[in-house]
Enzyme design. Structure first.
Site, PDB file in Angstrom:
ATOM      1  N   ARG A  97      -2.280  -5.909  -8.089  1.00  0.00           N
ATOM      2  CA  ARG A  97      -1.274  -6.965  -7.934  1.00  0.00           C
ATOM      3  C   ARG A  97      -1.535  -8.081  -8.932  1.00  0.00           C
ATOM      4  NH1 ARG A  97      -2.938  -7.694  -1.818  1.00  0.00           N
ATOM      5  NH2 ARG A  97      -4.833  -7.091  -2.890  1.00  0.00           N
ATOM      6  N   HIS A 108       0.840  -1.207   0.000  1.00  0.00           N
ATOM      7  CA  HIS A 108       0.000   0.000   0.000  1.00  0.00           C
ATOM      8  C   HIS A 108       0.877   1.259   0.000  1.00  0.00           C
ATOM      9  CE1 HIS A 108      -2.794  -2.808   2.409  1.00  0.00           C
ATOM     10  NE2 HIS A 108      -3.435  -2.609   1.280  1.00  0.00           N
ATOM     11  N   SER A 118      -2.170  -7.935   3.170  1.00  0.00           N
ATOM     12  CA  SER A 118      -2.292  -7.761   4.621  1.00  0.00           C
ATOM     13  C   SER A 118      -2.553  -9.118   5.276  1.00  0.00           C
ATOM     14  CB  SER A 118      -3.451  -6.817   4.948  1.00  0.00           C
ATOM     15  OG  SER A 118      -3.233  -5.563   4.367  1.00  0.00           O
ATOM     16  N   LYS A 166     -17.440  -7.077   5.726  1.00  0.00           N
ATOM     17  CA  LYS A 166     -16.072  -7.615   5.700  1.00  0.00           C
ATOM     18  C   LYS A 166     -15.403  -7.269   7.037  1.00  0.00           C
ATOM     19  CE  LYS A 166     -11.831  -7.352   2.900  1.00  0.00           C
ATOM     20  NZ  LYS A 166     -11.098  -6.481   1.990  1.00  0.00           N
TER      21      LYS A 166
HETATM   22  P1  ADP Z   1      -6.124  -6.225   0.846  1.00  0.00           P
HETATM   23  O1  ADP Z   1      -7.036  -6.306   2.026  1.00  0.00           O
HETATM   24  O2  ADP Z   1      -6.439  -7.143  -0.279  1.00  0.00           O
HETATM   25  O3  ADP Z   1      -4.637  -6.223   1.184  1.00  0.00           O
HETATM   26  P2  ADP Z   1      -6.992  -3.451   0.562  1.00  0.00           P
HETATM   27  O4  ADP Z   1      -8.483  -3.378   0.481  1.00  0.00           O
HETATM   28  O5  ADP Z   1      -6.396  -2.930   1.816  1.00  0.00           O
HETATM   29  O6  ADP Z   1      -6.417  -4.860   0.179  1.00  0.00           O
HETATM   30  O7  ADP Z   1      -6.333  -2.723  -0.684  1.00  0.00           O
HETATM   31  C1  ADP Z   1      -6.571  -1.415  -1.067  1.00  0.00           C
HETATM   32  C2  ADP Z   1      -5.980  -1.213  -2.422  1.00  0.00           C
HETATM   33  O8  ADP Z   1      -4.568  -1.463  -2.374  1.00  0.00           O
HETATM   34  C3  ADP Z   1      -6.515  -2.119  -3.521  1.00  0.00           C
HETATM   35  O9  ADP Z   1      -6.528  -1.354  -4.711  1.00  0.00           O
HETATM   36  C4  ADP Z   1      -5.463  -3.211  -3.610  1.00  0.00           C
HETATM   37  O10 ADP Z   1      -5.441  -3.765  -4.896  1.00  0.00           O
HETATM   38  C5  ADP Z   1      -4.202  -2.424  -3.323  1.00  0.00           C
HETATM   39  N1  ADP Z   1      -3.135  -3.251  -2.773  1.00  0.00           N
HETATM   40  C6  ADP Z   1      -3.179  -4.089  -1.732  1.00  0.00           C
HETATM   41  N2  ADP Z   1      -1.983  -4.684  -1.528  1.00  0.00           N
HETATM   42  C7  ADP Z   1      -1.146  -4.209  -2.488  1.00  0.00           C
HETATM   43  C8  ADP Z   1       0.224  -4.458  -2.862  1.00  0.00           C
HETATM   44  N3  ADP Z   1       0.962  -5.352  -2.201  1.00  0.00           N
HETATM   45  N4  ADP Z   1       0.738  -3.779  -3.911  1.00  0.00           N
HETATM   46  C9  ADP Z   1      -0.028  -2.898  -4.591  1.00  0.00           C
HETATM   47  N5  ADP Z   1      -1.315  -2.629  -4.322  1.00  0.00           N
HETATM   48  C10 ADP Z   1      -1.880  -3.274  -3.281  1.00  0.00           C
END
Ligand code: ADP
Length: 160
Positions: A90, A17, A128, A41
């Site tokens: 990703r 992120h 995460s 969620k």
């Molecule tokens: P998650 O719970 O799947 O880790 P989030 O809802 O927190 O994801 O993700 C928010 C945004 O950040 C989404 O657009 C997701 O695709 C992106 N994201 C999550 N992890 C990564 C990563 N490792 N690299 C790039 N973008 C990411």
């Protein structure tokens, strides 16, 4: 002035992120990172914890604001008079869902453009949830989250 909103669960924020945040902050005048409160969620960390982890991890970025919202993203987007929704992509895993959300948001409000930034190769497979599993079993998470939040994450998740 171009305002971008980067929404997500950030449960908790990872280097994946943070990479998107740093790059988006350079592309736009103002970046709002929005912790989305999703009633269907359940999250591991509270909204306050997720906001706090984001604030600590992004303290050096000047044009950033961390906020949270329990409503529709598009309503928040309109309220802030934003220009762009930023999402990270990703490997293959994010594409279908993110594409669908981008189309739905645009259908609801024509001005809502979604910009996708591809994950960098180092965090392409970082999530995460994978990081939380490692922390739960006392593994080293220093490659996945900044030091300033790693201890708090481990304290909350480590079994025993
Ligand atoms: P998650 O719970 O799947 O880790 P989030 O809802 O927190 O994801 O993700 C928010 C945004 O950040 C989404 O657009 C997701 O695709 C992106 N994201 C999550 N992890 C990564 C990563 N490792 N690299 C790039 N973008 C990411």
């Amino acid at each position: 002035m171009k305002i971008a909103i980067y929404p997500g669960s950030f449960d908790p924020v990872t280097y994946g992120h943070l990479d998107i945040i740093e790059r988006a902050a350079k592309l736009f005048d103002r970046l709002i990172v929005l912790v989305s409160i999703n009633p269907v969620k359940p999250s591991t960390f509270s909204t306050e914890e997720r906001v706090d982890f984001l604030r600590k991890s992004t303290s050096v970025i000047e044009n950033i604001e961390i906020d949270s919202s329990s409503g529709l993203l598009i309503d928040y987007f309109k309220k802030k008079n934003a220009d762009v929704i930023v999402k990270g992509l990703r490997a293959m895993s994010d594409f279908e869902y993110e594409f669908q959300m981008a189309l739905i948001n645009k259908d609801m409000y024509q001005k809502a453009e979604t910009v996708f930034l591809s994950a960098n190769s180092a965090s392409m497979f970082l999530s995460s949830s994978a990081m939380k599993q490692i922390a739960m079993f006392g593994g080293d998470i220093s490659a996945f989250v900044p030091d300033c939040i790693a201890k708090d994450i481990i304290k909350r998740l480590k079994i025993n």
